[in-house]
Design a protein around this motif. Sequence first.
Motif, mmCIF file in Angstrom:
data_model
loop_
_atom_site.group_PDB
_atom_site.id
_atom_site.type_symbol
_atom_site.label_atom_id
_atom_site.label_comp_id
_atom_site.label_asym_id
_atom_site.label_seq_id
_atom_site.Cartn_x
_atom_site.Cartn_y
_atom_site.Cartn_z
ATOM 1 N N ARG A 171 0.831 -1.206 0.000
ATOM 2 C CA ARG A 171 0.000 0.000 0.000
ATOM 3 C C ARG A 171 0.870 1.262 0.000
ATOM 4 O O ARG A 171 0.566 2.238 -0.692
ATOM 5 C CB ARG A 171 -0.924 -0.002 1.210
ATOM 6 C CG ARG A 171 -1.878 1.152 1.223
ATOM 7 C CD ARG A 171 -2.816 1.075 2.389
ATOM 8 N NE ARG A 171 -3.795 2.143 2.317
ATOM 9 C CZ ARG A 171 -4.545 2.520 3.317
ATOM 10 N NH1 ARG A 171 -4.447 1.909 4.482
ATOM 11 N NH2 ARG A 171 -5.396 3.494 3.172
ATOM 12 N N GLY A 172 1.949 1.254 0.765
ATOM 13 C CA GLY A 172 2.869 2.386 0.776
ATOM 14 C C GLY A 172 3.512 2.607 -0.589
ATOM 15 O O GLY A 172 3.670 3.743 -1.039
ATOM 16 N N ALA A 173 3.884 1.518 -1.270
ATOM 17 C CA ALA A 173 4.471 1.630 -2.610
ATOM 18 C C ALA A 173 3.464 2.207 -3.604
ATOM 19 O O ALA A 173 3.816 3.040 -4.442
ATOM 20 C CB ALA A 173 4.974 0.267 -3.073
ATOM 21 N N ARG A 174 2.205 1.767 -3.518
ATOM 22 C CA ARG A 174 1.165 2.312 -4.412
ATOM 23 C C ARG A 174 0.947 3.795 -4.147
ATOM 24 O O ARG A 174 0.798 4.596 -5.074
ATOM 25 C CB ARG A 174 -0.149 1.549 -4.242
ATOM 26 C CG ARG A 174 -0.142 0.175 -4.875
ATOM 27 C CD ARG A 174 -1.536 -0.446 -4.900
ATOM 28 N NE ARG A 174 -2.188 -0.511 -3.611
ATOM 29 C CZ ARG A 174 -2.079 -1.515 -2.752
ATOM 30 N NH1 ARG A 174 -1.328 -2.564 -3.052
ATOM 31 N NH2 ARG A 174 -2.724 -1.504 -1.595
ATOM 32 N N LEU A 175 0.930 4.182 -2.877
ATOM 33 C CA LEU A 175 0.740 5.584 -2.521
ATOM 34 C C LEU A 175 1.912 6.432 -3.028
ATOM 35 O O LEU A 175 1.718 7.543 -3.528
ATOM 36 C CB LEU A 175 0.570 5.743 -1.017
ATOM 37 C CG LEU A 175 0.304 7.155 -0.510
ATOM 38 C CD1 LEU A 175 -0.952 7.749 -1.142
ATOM 39 C CD2 LEU A 175 0.176 7.143 1.009
ATOM 40 N N GLU A 225 8.646 0.771 -9.573
ATOM 41 C CA GLU A 225 9.624 -0.317 -9.486
ATOM 42 C C GLU A 225 10.569 -0.137 -8.300
ATOM 43 O O GLU A 225 10.821 -1.086 -7.550
ATOM 44 C CB GLU A 225 10.423 -0.430 -10.789
ATOM 45 C CG GLU A 225 9.622 -0.915 -11.966
ATOM 46 C CD GLU A 225 9.061 -2.315 -11.801
ATOM 47 O OE1 GLU A 225 9.604 -3.117 -11.000
ATOM 48 O OE2 GLU A 225 8.074 -2.626 -12.470
ATOM 49 N N LEU A 226 11.091 1.069 -8.124
ATOM 50 C CA LEU A 226 12.020 1.286 -7.013
ATOM 51 C C LEU A 226 11.313 1.190 -5.666
ATOM 52 O O LEU A 226 11.876 0.669 -4.698
ATOM 53 C CB LEU A 226 12.735 2.627 -7.166
ATOM 54 C CG LEU A 226 13.672 2.753 -8.372
ATOM 55 C CD1 LEU A 226 14.348 4.119 -8.378
ATOM 56 C CD2 LEU A 226 14.699 1.635 -8.413
ATOM 57 N N SER A 227 10.071 1.659 -5.592
ATOM 58 C CA SER A 227 9.302 1.549 -4.340
ATOM 59 C C SER A 227 8.970 0.096 -4.034
ATOM 60 O O SER A 227 9.078 -0.341 -2.881
ATOM 61 C CB SER A 227 8.016 2.382 -4.432
ATOM 62 O OG SER A 227 8.316 3.739 -4.590
ATOM 63 N N ALA A 228 8.570 -0.652 -5.056
ATOM 64 C CA ALA A 228 8.275 -2.072 -4.848
ATOM 65 C C ALA A 228 9.521 -2.827 -4.391
ATOM 66 O O ALA A 228 9.442 -3.697 -3.519
ATOM 67 C CB ALA A 228 7.716 -2.685 -6.136
ATOM 68 N N ASN A 229 10.676 -2.485 -4.958
ATOM 69 C CA ASN A 229 11.924 -3.122 -4.530
ATOM 70 C C ASN A 229 12.244 -2.784 -3.076
ATOM 71 O O ASN A 229 12.721 -3.642 -2.326
ATOM 72 C CB ASN A 229 13.082 -2.702 -5.424
ATOM 73 C CG ASN A 229 13.075 -3.417 -6.756
ATOM 74 O OD1 ASN A 229 12.283 -4.324 -6.989
ATOM 75 N ND2 ASN A 229 13.945 -2.983 -7.642
ATOM 76 N N ALA A 230 11.997 -1.536 -2.677
ATOM 77 C CA ALA A 230 12.249 -1.146 -1.288
ATOM 78 C C ALA A 230 11.368 -1.943 -0.338
ATOM 79 O O ALA A 230 11.814 -2.352 0.739
ATOM 80 C CB ALA A 230 12.007 0.356 -1.106
ATOM 81 N N VAL A 231 10.128 -2.192 -0.747
ATOM 82 C CA VAL A 231 9.203 -2.954 0.098
ATOM 83 C C VAL A 231 9.582 -4.430 0.112
ATOM 84 O O VAL A 231 9.591 -5.069 1.162
ATOM 85 C CB VAL A 231 7.753 -2.757 -0.400
ATOM 86 C CG1 VAL A 231 6.803 -3.734 0.263
ATOM 87 C CG2 VAL A 231 7.305 -1.320 -0.157
#
Length: 155
Positions: free
Chosen positions: A33-37, A67-73
């Motif tokens: 959810r954080g990555a989507r936001l 992509e970078l947010s999803a990788n961080a998660v």
Amino acid sequence: MTSNPPLPVRPLHTNQPRLPWHHFSMRFSSTPRGARLARRLAGERLDAWGIPYGSDTHDTLTLIVAELSANAVRHGLVPGRDFRLHLSAEGTAIRVEVTDTRGERLPTLAEPASDDQEDGRGLLLVAALTDRWGWYPCVDGPGKTVWAVLEVGMP
């Protein structure tokens, strides 16, 4: 905490650079959810900076953020710790930075194991879509920042 400056006004004169200096920085929960936001708010910010929704540049930059947010998660998760998204624009370049708190899991650019594998292509996409990318370790604590730069040109 967050740093969210007021939305800038789009330039009215065509002789100005398309992207005067702007920045946006915010922390997000290390969850899907954080990555989507992060992707959604980055899209809104880019539109406010004069990179309109639906343009190729907007779509490319929001994909990079996603992509970078999803990788961080997925790969940078430390339970209870957030990741940070930082966008900056100056002249004709947009820089995307995502910082997580997992410094021992470094980004690598490797081909996916097989064609039917569902993941493992995020950094390949980032490398293909940007002019340059890389990472650096955090100096003020554990973690790393993965960054990518896209030159967006002049109108």
